[in-house]
Design a protein around this motif. Structure first.
Motif, PDB file in Angstrom:
ATOM      1  N   THR A 291      39.896  80.782  92.225  1.00 48.19           N
ATOM      2  CA  THR A 291      39.960  81.947  91.343  1.00 48.19           C
ATOM      3  C   THR A 291      39.445  81.596  89.948  1.00 48.19           C
ATOM      4  O   THR A 291      38.704  82.372  89.339  1.00 48.19           O
ATOM      5  CB  THR A 291      41.406  82.453  91.257  1.00 48.19           C
ATOM      6  OG1 THR A 291      41.902  82.625  92.569  1.00 48.19           O
ATOM      7  CG2 THR A 291      41.475  83.764  90.518  1.00 48.19           C
ATOM      8  N   VAL A 292      39.865  80.405  89.472  1.00 47.46           N
ATOM      9  CA  VAL A 292      39.454  79.993  88.132  1.00 47.46           C
ATOM     10  C   VAL A 292      37.934  79.985  88.035  1.00 47.46           C
ATOM     11  O   VAL A 292      37.346  80.591  87.127  1.00 47.46           O
ATOM     12  CB  VAL A 292      40.028  78.591  87.819  1.00 47.46           C
ATOM     13  CG1 VAL A 292      39.382  78.020  86.562  1.00 47.46           C
ATOM     14  CG2 VAL A 292      41.529  78.654  87.678  1.00 47.46           C
ATOM     15  N   ILE A 293      37.305  79.322  88.989  1.00 46.03           N
ATOM     16  CA  ILE A 293      35.837  79.161  88.910  1.00 46.03           C
ATOM     17  C   ILE A 293      35.157  80.520  89.100  1.00 46.03           C
ATOM     18  O   ILE A 293      34.292  80.924  88.311  1.00 46.03           O
ATOM     19  CB  ILE A 293      35.357  78.177  89.995  1.00 46.03           C
ATOM     20  CG1 ILE A 293      35.993  76.801  89.763  1.00 46.03           C
ATOM     21  CG2 ILE A 293      33.837  78.084  89.981  1.00 46.03           C
ATOM     22  CD1 ILE A 293      35.565  76.110  88.503  1.00 46.03           C
ATOM     23  N   ILE A 294      35.566  81.242  90.151  1.00 46.45           N
ATOM     24  CA  ILE A 294      34.865  82.493  90.468  1.00 46.45           C
ATOM     25  C   ILE A 294      35.008  83.490  89.330  1.00 46.45           C
ATOM     26  O   ILE A 294      34.040  84.123  88.899  1.00 46.45           O
ATOM     27  CB  ILE A 294      35.406  83.097  91.778  1.00 46.45           C
ATOM     28  CG1 ILE A 294      35.115  82.155  92.942  1.00 46.45           C
ATOM     29  CG2 ILE A 294      34.776  84.455  92.051  1.00 46.45           C
ATOM     30  CD1 ILE A 294      35.770  82.555  94.230  1.00 46.45           C
ATOM     31  N   SER A 295      36.223  83.598  88.784  1.00 51.84           N
ATOM     32  CA  SER A 295      36.425  84.600  87.740  1.00 51.84           C
ATOM     33  C   SER A 295      35.619  84.225  86.503  1.00 51.84           C
ATOM     34  O   SER A 295      35.075  85.106  85.828  1.00 51.84           O
ATOM     35  CB  SER A 295      37.905  84.728  87.397  1.00 51.84           C
ATOM     36  OG  SER A 295      38.359  83.522  86.850  1.00 51.84           O
ATOM     37  N   SER A 296      35.505  82.928  86.223  1.00 54.19           N
ATOM     38  CA  SER A 296      34.698  82.536  85.062  1.00 54.19           C
ATOM     39  C   SER A 296      33.247  82.927  85.289  1.00 54.19           C
ATOM     40  O   SER A 296      32.558  83.408  84.381  1.00 54.19           O
ATOM     41  CB  SER A 296      34.790  81.024  84.830  1.00 54.19           C
ATOM     42  OG  SER A 296      36.123  80.657  84.620  1.00 54.19           O
ATOM     43  N   LEU A 297      32.778  82.717  86.518  1.00 53.53           N
ATOM     44  CA  LEU A 297      31.388  83.067  86.810  1.00 53.53           C
ATOM     45  C   LEU A 297      31.176  84.566  86.681  1.00 53.53           C
ATOM     46  O   LEU A 297      30.166  85.019  86.138  1.00 53.53           O
ATOM     47  CB  LEU A 297      31.028  82.599  88.226  1.00 53.53           C
ATOM     48  CG  LEU A 297      30.913  81.078  88.386  1.00 53.53           C
ATOM     49  CD1 LEU A 297      30.718  80.698  89.838  1.00 53.53           C
ATOM     50  CD2 LEU A 297      29.776  80.529  87.531  1.00 53.53           C
ATOM     51  N   ILE A 298      32.133  85.338  87.176  1.00 52.31           N
ATOM     52  CA  ILE A 298      31.988  86.796  87.059  1.00 52.31           C
ATOM     53  C   ILE A 298      31.998  87.204  85.598  1.00 52.31           C
ATOM     54  O   ILE A 298      31.217  88.047  85.155  1.00 52.31           O
ATOM     55  CB  ILE A 298      33.111  87.514  87.821  1.00 52.31           C
ATOM     56  CG1 ILE A 298      33.021  87.197  89.308  1.00 52.31           C
ATOM     57  CG2 ILE A 298      33.024  89.027  87.627  1.00 52.31           C
ATOM     58  CD1 ILE A 298      34.140  87.783  90.132  1.00 52.31           C
ATOM     59  N   ALA A 299      32.898  86.571  84.832  1.00 61.19           N
ATOM     60  CA  ALA A 299      33.018  86.922  83.416  1.00 61.19           C
ATOM     61  C   ALA A 299      31.677  86.763  82.713  1.00 61.19           C
ATOM     62  O   ALA A 299      31.328  87.552  81.828  1.00 61.19           O
ATOM     63  CB  ALA A 299      34.084  86.055  82.750  1.00 61.19           C
ATOM     64  N   MET A 300      30.906  85.752  83.124  1.00 54.97           N
ATOM     65  CA  MET A 300      29.625  85.507  82.469  1.00 54.97           C
ATOM     66  C   MET A 300      28.661  86.669  82.657  1.00 54.97           C
ATOM     67  O   MET A 300      27.757  86.863  81.850  1.00 54.97           O
ATOM     68  CB  MET A 300      28.992  84.232  83.033  1.00 54.97           C
ATOM     69  CG  MET A 300      29.711  82.991  82.568  1.00 54.97           C
ATOM     70  SD  MET A 300      29.258  81.562  83.527  1.00 54.97           S
ATOM     71  CE  MET A 300      27.551  81.411  83.087  1.00 54.97           C
ATOM     72  N   THR A 301      28.856  87.420  83.729  1.00 55.08           N
ATOM     73  CA  THR A 301      27.901  88.501  83.999  1.00 55.08           C
ATOM     74  C   THR A 301      28.301  89.811  83.351  1.00 55.08           C
ATOM     75  O   THR A 301      27.595  90.795  83.476  1.00 55.08           O
ATOM     76  CB  THR A 301      27.783  88.738  85.510  1.00 55.08           C
ATOM     77  OG1 THR A 301      29.042  89.269  85.955  1.00 55.08           O
ATOM     78  CG2 THR A 301      27.472  87.475  86.258  1.00 55.08           C
ATOM     79  N   GLN A 302      29.440  89.860  82.697  1.00 57.23           N
ATOM     80  CA  GLN A 302      29.931  91.139  82.190  1.00 57.23           C
ATOM     81  C   GLN A 302      29.322  91.488  80.839  1.00 57.23           C
ATOM     82  O   GLN A 302      29.154  90.624  79.982  1.00 57.23           O
ATOM     83  CB  GLN A 302      31.471  91.112  82.034  1.00 57.23           C
ATOM     84  CG  GLN A 302      32.208  90.881  83.314  1.00 57.23           C
ATOM     85  CD  GLN A 302      31.986  91.989  84.315  1.00 57.23           C
ATOM     86  OE1 GLN A 302      32.009  93.161  83.973  1.00 57.23           O
ATOM     87  NE2 GLN A 302      31.737  91.619  85.568  1.00 57.23           N
ATOM     88  N   ASP A 303      29.065  92.751  80.664  1.00 52.82           N
ATOM     89  CA  ASP A 303      28.574  93.213  79.363  1.00 52.82           C
ATOM     90  C   ASP A 303      29.681  93.963  78.615  1.00 52.82           C
ATOM     91  O   ASP A 303      29.764  93.910  77.402  1.00 52.82           O
ATOM     92  CB  ASP A 303      27.353  94.107  79.555  1.00 52.82           C
ATOM     93  CG  ASP A 303      26.675  94.384  78.220  1.00 52.82           C
ATOM     94  OD1 ASP A 303      26.795  93.510  77.332  1.00 52.82           O
ATOM     95  OD2 ASP A 303      26.055  95.442  78.074  1.00 52.82           O
ATOM     96  N   ASN A 304      30.525  94.634  79.359  1.00 55.37           N
ATOM     97  CA  ASN A 304      31.665  95.315  78.744  1.00 55.37           C
ATOM     98  C   ASN A 304      32.665  94.265  78.281  1.00 55.37           C
ATOM     99  O   ASN A 304      33.154  93.452  79.065  1.00 55.37           O
ATOM    100  CB  ASN A 304      32.301  96.236  79.793  1.00 55.37           C
ATOM    101  CG  ASN A 304      33.448  97.032  79.220  1.00 55.37           C
ATOM    102  OD1 ASN A 304      34.181  96.539  78.363  1.00 55.37           O
ATOM    103  ND2 ASN A 304      33.610  98.263  79.695  1.00 55.37           N
TER     104      ASN A 304
END
Lengths: 492, 151, 524, 255
Positions: A291-304
């Motif tokens: 979860t830690v890794i995946i959520s960080s990766l997703i966070a990088m793609t967010q603009d909001n």
């Protein structure tokens, strides 16, 4: 360990609940209504504080209402961990109240009375969870919190808010009713009619490893407020709520209730000693690590910005779950410490996001180039808080992260140690560009920040305070440190 | 042979009851369903009454005058006054319970018959109402009408 | 007078009905006060009986009709027997019936204006039948009373709409099959034991060998009979239409009580007539029945999900809830039985509350579809508060009683190792959550802003505070319901919470009845 | 075959098989020593009821006294049935009732043979029904049987002279009142026992009120009273059922 029977925990919990009455009574005079909120917040914090010296000297406060089901009273019991959490939640409530006044008035929000009322109820539920003496009491307040925050999440009442609210409730209620309730009753049946955190420990001979694993997974995924994937998506969806809600509830109260419950499960229900004998917690560690890794990766793609913060929160929560699932003393202590450290950091970030929205109406990172120069205080605080969340020196986040890393090393979990380190880098990767662009970037074409000013003082002051506290915690982590030490030592 | 005699009555009741049950479930016409219902209930009455039968030689559950009032003259029994129950009992002839049919099933079935009649009456009233609304007593026709939105 | 309480429970509605039959056709205005008075007295007598039961050292109260008493330990006439279970049921039935009378005054006058005396007589006799079922200790008397409650029920449903008539006919057929099977089962017991008194049947049966085919088939017949009458899946076909199309007042009385009383009969037969040892150990059907109830729960929940008519949805939830209770009673441990009985009480109140809410909503909006709930929170806040409490209880959230009943049922399921039942219970809770939050969400938000966007101005706040809604339909049609409807509903809503908070007291009472199950567990 | 029929057939075969299976366990048919026939309960009724109630007809004794409570509800069942039918079908509006009055006057125009036969039979029938009612203690009979016959006499009038003719003798409200009074007579008897300090329907205490010599005869007389109550209700309801069903609730015309 000295047990003191006292009504203070109840009063502390009730303080915000009773505040609903004046809030509703004064619904036509906003000043009085908001004053009631603040007064209740101060009362709550001071009640919590009166217990602090006792707790630090090793006392435990208890209060029992009635025996609800055979062997299970509705009971409060304030120990170090509960105190730690209550302290964070109640102190931040006051700041959030001020901030909310600025935010809600600044945006001329509708249905403010409802907003403040449910906000207060949510706080009561949070303190109820913090002070719960047994799993049952915790569950009751946990559900209360889910319900009380629902009107806050769907505050905007538009289509997006409704669908966010639907996701929110279906995840939180679905997992708690579907997983936690059966697991809790299973514990109750197997332990011989007890759910108290002080009595449940000795499971050896009662549970075989597979049953223990199942139970553990039911609890960890069942407390979906802790946001372990795949039960995390309620949190980004809940970002449709007004920012004060996101700030306090989805950076502090609600999500921390989740990880708090997970910590209780590890330390109070199943017991770290038992879990280390059956060796099943690793499964949770890996789930949390992923979860830690995946959520960080997703966070990088967010603009909001708020969604980015939400995914960042998901990752940080899993730090805590990961830490406690390592079962090593330092990691557990680090997890507990991470509750206040992350809380102050993340609430600052949310305050900043809200302040930007109030001042400019902007939600997207891509619109914030150069905004830092127009709003130096806000973005300054943002930078400090981001450092704390990443875990850089001179901020409180470093301490808790160090402890967790230390624990991972002790537990010989080198892969998970790597998770901590890699994710810290990832945190930096998604936070720094924001700060960098805000101060040094050029506004996009047609975007002018000339007329942009700082948000109202009621918004800015709280975020400056929380950012300062994030720094101060690095130098003076004393109280929180002692409280966690208390928990670790009382256990062994 | 004896086995057949012993169970014949019960078999008949089962067969009757199944005829009734089949009609209640399978028939489309509401009135036929009610006919089935009556057969069904009557079969149960037959069963109950069979319980109380006591072979040959047993008579109806009504006592003779002597069995109730004793062999003495009727005035004497009245004369005994308040505490005559003991006194009278001493004079009464012994009754052999085997010679008198068991009254309980009869009592129960009197009630069951009344219940059956009542149910039938209400059911008929309801089917009249159905006919009034839907113009048919055939289940399929009525269902088709309901599905057409006529309901 | 005190020792006459048990019979007074029954006599108040009976004489109330007679009084209406004599006076009511000439003076229809008298019907309502007579009914209210009769129900109030009946309710008081039920509470009095409950006190008697608590005060009695054996925990049971015996009332002997016709004054014959027992000869050589055989009951030669019909007797009443009140233990904790029946006392609780009596209080439940009489208070629900009492509140429903008050609630339904307006609706009866609207829905069946020309049949007011008929309605109240049938209503009182239905209640008398249900109370009699609960209190009697005679198997055949039970049958007669079941038929009284059924006949009145058929008529009360059939005086409703066009659709109600046809569903009432189905109910007649199914009800008669159920009652006849029950009667036949009683006959099988009679042929083997020679008595009709339930306590005596039990003591005589101890001497009959366990493998008696007649007893076994008799038990089966009784069970199938009550299962038909309680709408246990797949024998549920008659229920949804019957309750959904019945007049409001009928639905609100029958939906909570009739199926529950049938479940009560099942539990009474299992505990007091056949005995847990026979039912759970000799027969060995527990796994089969629990599996059936699992199917019932899942099927009922699925059907409920697919309905767009409010009352239909509730009736399928009842089908699922019947599965809860049958399963709980057959888990073969005291926790499951406690859960089943406790759920009996709480589910009756929840269903009652929901049917009252739906009745209010339908009477105010004239729309039985789910969409009738749109934006109702603004227009009918008090009703919606009651609805929310009942919905939370249905979902099973603390501190409402729905949570605690689920707690005991789940505990029983886990103790018995029937994990599929546990799973079904949780599944159905989640389905209920989906169903009810959909409604709550609609009630709170939909339609509040017709144009979809939130209104962000102070004007709006002002409007809201003065109770007016700038963009809703004219208010008159949706004015809040009269207090005669709201009052009873709120009382029940509060009752839902009270029953939850004081659940340990209630389960203690229930414990007196299910205590003999613990002996069984000890033996294992 | 339609699917419903197959389902029905399977159900019937399974149920029937089950019931036949159980018959093997029944006591022999007509065995006087079977559990049911030789039970303490049954023997008590046969041997003791003459002492306890002085009624030779055991069925009446059990029906009206030992199981009198059942029978009270049996009466209520009848009452409910009549009322339910009226509730479902309706009992005619006032306009229709006026029509009844008018058409009753045309009674004379109906078929002569029918009317004359009815005139001959009805009094006999009514008298005989009273006999059946009153003689229920000594022979097969009692309130239900007597009531049904009395009700039949009204039905006969309706058959011969038309429903309005019968209704002019016993109107629907009148019949309802009679039915209510019947149940009241039964329940009231029980209630009087309670007022005298005994349990409901415990008739023996009524010797204080009734012209009965002792507690036993009080039961004997009280049984007659309740049977009369039953007869009231049954008479009225039988007629109501006929009237409602034969005219679909409009209370006019008839066969």
């Amino acid at each position: 360990m000295e047990i003191v029977t006292s009504i203070i925990p109840l009063l502390a919990c009730l303080a915000s609940l009773l505040a609903v009455i004046p809030i509703v009574v004064f619904r036509k005079s906003p000043n009085l209504r908001e004053a009631a909120t603040v007064v209740a917040g101060v009362a709550k914090l001071s009640l919590v504080l009166t217990m602090l010296p006792g707790i630090l000297s090793g006392k435990v406060y208890e209060f029992t209402f009635i025996e609800i089901i055979e062997g299970i009273p509705l009971q409060f019991r304030v120990d170090g961990l509960g105190m730690l959490f209550a302290l964070v939640a109640s102190s931040l409530w006051i700041l959030t109240s001020f901030y909310a006044v600025g935010y809600m008035r600044g945006l001329k929000e509708h249905a403010q009375t409802r907003f403040y009322s449910f906000f207060a109820i949510s706080l009561s539920a949070t303190l109820g969870v913090a002070f719960s003496a047994n799993l049952f009491t915790l569950y009751v307040f946990y559900e209360m919190l889910s319900l009380a925050t629902f009107p806050l999440v769907t505050h905007n009442q538009d289509k997006e808010a409704r669908s966010g609210g639907r996701t929110y409730l279906s995840y939180l209620l679905g997992t708690s009713v579907g997983f936690v309730l059966p697991a809790m009753i299973f514990c109750y049946v197997k332990s011989g009619s007890s759910l108290s955190f002080t009595e449940l420990h000795d499971w050896s001979g009662v549970l075989d490893p597979s049953a223990a694993l199942l139970l553990l997974l039911l609890f960890v995924f069942g407390f979906a407020k802790a946001g372990i994937m795949p039960f995390h998506s309620w949190l980004p969806n809940a970002m449709v709520a007004p920012t004060p809600v996101s700030a306090l509830l989805h950076a502090v109260a609600v999500v921390k209730v989740g990880v708090f419950s997970v910590i209780r499960v590890f330390t109070g229900v199943l017991g770290t000693d038992f879990l280390s004998t059956v060796d099943v917690a690793t499964v949770v560690s890996w789930a949390a690590g992923a979860t830690v890794i995946i959520s960080s990766l997703i966070a990088m793609t967010q603009d909001n910005l708020k969604r980015l913060l939400a995914f960042s929160t998901v990752g940080q929560l899993s730090y805590i779950t990961l830490g406690v699932s390592l079962l090593a003393t330092q990691a557990v202590q680090g997890s507990m410490l991470h509750i206040p450290m992350h809380a102050f950091g993340k609430i600052t970030l949310f305050f900043c996001a809200g302040a930007i929205y109030v001042a400019t109406g902007k939600k997207y990172i891509s619109q914030m180039r150069g905004l830092g120069r127009a709003m130096p205080w806000t973005f300054g605080a943002f930078a400090i808080a981001a450092m704390s969340v990443i875990g850089l020196p001179l901020t409180g986040g470093l301490l808790s992260k160090m402890y967790m890393i230390w624990g991972a090393a002790n537990a010989q979990q080198h892969a998970l140690l790597a998770v901590y380190l890699v994710s810290s880098v990832l945190n930096g990767v998604y936070f720094f560009p924001i700060v960098y662009r805000a101060f040094l970037g050029k506004p996009a074409d047609g975007e002018m920040h000339d007329r942009v000013k700082e948000a109202p003082l009621a918004c800015v002051i709280p975020l400056v305070i929380t950012a300062t506290v994030s720094v101060l915690l690095f130098f003076f982590p004393g109280v929180f440190f002692e409280l966690t030490t208390l928990m670790i030592s009382s256990k062994s | 042979m004896e086995f057949i005699v012993n169970n014949f009555n019960y078999w008949i009741y089962v067969i009757l009851m199944m005829i009734g049950l089949f009609a209640m479930i399978a028939k489309n016409n509401l009135i036929k369903k009610l006919v089935g219902m009556t057969i069904f209930q009557t079969a149960i009455i037959l069963f109950y009454v069979s319980i109380g039968v006591k072979g040959e030689g047993a008579t109806i559950p009504i006592l003779s005058y002597e069995q109730v009032h004793g062999t003495h003259h009727v005035e004497e029994a009245d004369h005994a006054g308040e505490d005559d129950s003991h006194h009278a009992q001493a004079d009464l002839p012994e009754i052999d319970a085997r010679t008198i049919t068991n009254p309980i099933p009869h009592v129960l079935m009197l009630t069951a018959i009344v219940v059956g009649v009542a149910t039938l009456g209400v059911a008929l009233a309801i089917s009249q109402r159905i006919f009034h609304f839907y113009g048919s007593l055939d289940e399929d026709v009525i269902l088709a009408k309901i599905q057409k939105g006529d309901g | 007078m005190v020792e006459q309480f048990p019979i007074l429970i029954e006599l108040c509605p009976l004489f109330g009905a007679i009084l209406i039959a004599i006076l009511g056709f000439r003076m229809p205005k008298l019907c309502y006060p007579i009914t209210v008075l009769a129900m109030a007295l009946s309710c008081a007598a039920a509470i009095g009986t409950f006190m008697m039961m608590l005060a009695s050292p054996s925990g049971t109260v015996i009332y002997d009709l016709s004054g014959w008493g027992r000869v050589n330990d055989t009951a030669i006439s019909i007797e009443y027997r009140v233990d904790a279970l029946s006392a609780l049921m009596l209080v439940l039935i009489s208070s629900v019936a009492f509140l429903n009378v008050i609630y339904s005054k307006v609706r009866v006058a609207q829905e069946t204006p020309s049949k007011i005396p008929h309605f109240y007589i049938l209503y009182l006799l239905l209640v008398a039948g249900l109370e009699g079922i609960t209190i009697t200790n005679d198997a055949f008397n039970l049958y007669v009373l079941v038929e009284i409650s059924s006949l009145t029920g058929y008529a009360l449903i059939a005086i409703g709409s066009k659709r109600a008539v046809i569903s009432s006919f189905n109910y007649v057929i199914m009800g008669t099959i159920g009652a006849s099977f029950f009667l036949l089962g009683v006959g099988y017991l009679y042929i083997k034991t020679g008595t009709l008194n339930m306590s005596d049947i039990r003591s005589i049966m101890e001497a009959i060998p366990d493998d008696s085919k007649a007893i076994k088939v008799g038990f089966m017949l009784i069970m199938i009979g009550v299962w038909v009458k309680m709408a246990f899946f797949p024998l549920h076909g008659w229920l949804p239409n019957a309750y959904a199309y019945a007049p409001t007042a009928t639905g609100a009385l029958m939906a909570p009580l009739v199926t529950k009383v049938m479940i009560y009969i099942m539990i009474r037969m299992m505990l007091s007539v056949f005995g847990p040892e026979y039912v759970y150990e000799t027969l060995g059907w527990t796994d089969v029945v629990v599996t059936l109830s699992t199917i019932a729960i899942v099927a009922g929940s699925f059907f409920a999900l697919s309905r767009s008519d409010l009352r239909k949805m509730l009736t399928y939830i009842i089908v699922a809830e019947v599965g809860y209770m049958v399963g709980g009673a057959w888990l073969a441990n005291s926790q499951g039985m406690t859960g089943a009985i406790y759920h009996l009480l709480s589910d009756a109140l929840m269903t009652f509350c929901l049917f009252m809410v739906v009745g209010i909503v339908v009477s105010r909006t004239g729309d039985p579809k789910l969409t009738a709930f749109q934006g109702l929170y603004r227009k009918m806040p008090i009703t919606m508060v009651g609805f929310t409490i009942a919905a939370l209880s249905m979902i099973g959230l603390p501190p409402t009683c729905g949570f605690f009943s689920k707690w005991y049922l789940l505990r029983g399921g886990i103790e018995a190792g029937q994990y599929h039942y546990v799973g079904a219970l949780l599944f159905s809770s989640l389905v209920n959550a989906v169903l009810f939050f959909r409604l709550i969400e609609m009630a709170y938000y939909h339609g509040a802003h017709a144009h979809g966007e939130p209104i962000r101005d102070e004007d709006h706040e002002q409007y809201r505070m003065h109770g007016a809604d700038p963009d809703s339909q004219p208010k008159e049609t949706l004015a809040n319901a009269p207090w005669s409807m709201l009052g009873p509903m709120l009382v029940v809503a509060i009752g839902l919470i009270a029953l939850g908070v004081f659940n340990s007291t209630v389960t203690e009472w229930i414990g007196q009845v299910v205590a003999n199950l613990n002996v069984l567990e000890g033996a294992n | 075959m339609a699917p419903m029929k197959i389902v029905a057939l399977i159900t019937v075969i399974i149920t029937g098989g089950l019931l036949l299976y159980a018959t093997g366990d029944f006591p022999a048919w007509g065995d006087p020593l079977s559990p049911a026939n030789n039970s303490a309960l049954s023997r008590h009724y046969i041997e003791q009821s003459r002492v306890e109630t002085a009624v030779p007809n055991l069925v009446t004794a059990v029906l009206a006294d030992y199981r009198g409570y059942d029978t009270m509800f049996e009466t209520v069942v009848v009452f409910v049935a009549g009322l339910a039918i009226l509730a479902v079908l309706g009992q005619g509006t006032s306009r229709e009732r006026a029509a009844i009055q008018r058409s009753a006057e045309r009674y004379q125009e109906r078929d002569m043979i029918n009317i004359m036969t009815a005139r001959l039979i009805v009094p006999v029938l009514q008298l005989f029904s009273l006999y059946v009612l009153a003689h229920g203690h000594y022979s097969p009979g009692g309130g239900f049987q007597g009531g049904v016959m009395f009700g039949a006499s009204f039905i006969l009038i309706a058959l011969a002279g038309g429903l309005p003719e019968a209704l002019s003798r016993l109107s629907i409200p009148g019949a309802l009142l009679l039915a209510g009074l019947g149940v009241l007579l039964y329940g009231g008897t029980g209630l009087v026992c309670m007022m005298l300090g005994q349990n409901f329907l415990d008739y023996h205490i009524l010797h204080r009120l009734l012209p009965a010599t002792d507690a036993v005869m009080a039961r004997y007389h009280a049984m007659l009273i309740v049977e009369i109550g039953v007869a009231f209700t049954v008479t009225a309801i039988m007629f109501i059922i006929y009237a409602a069903l034969s005219s679909r609730g409009r209370m006019t015309g008839g066969l």
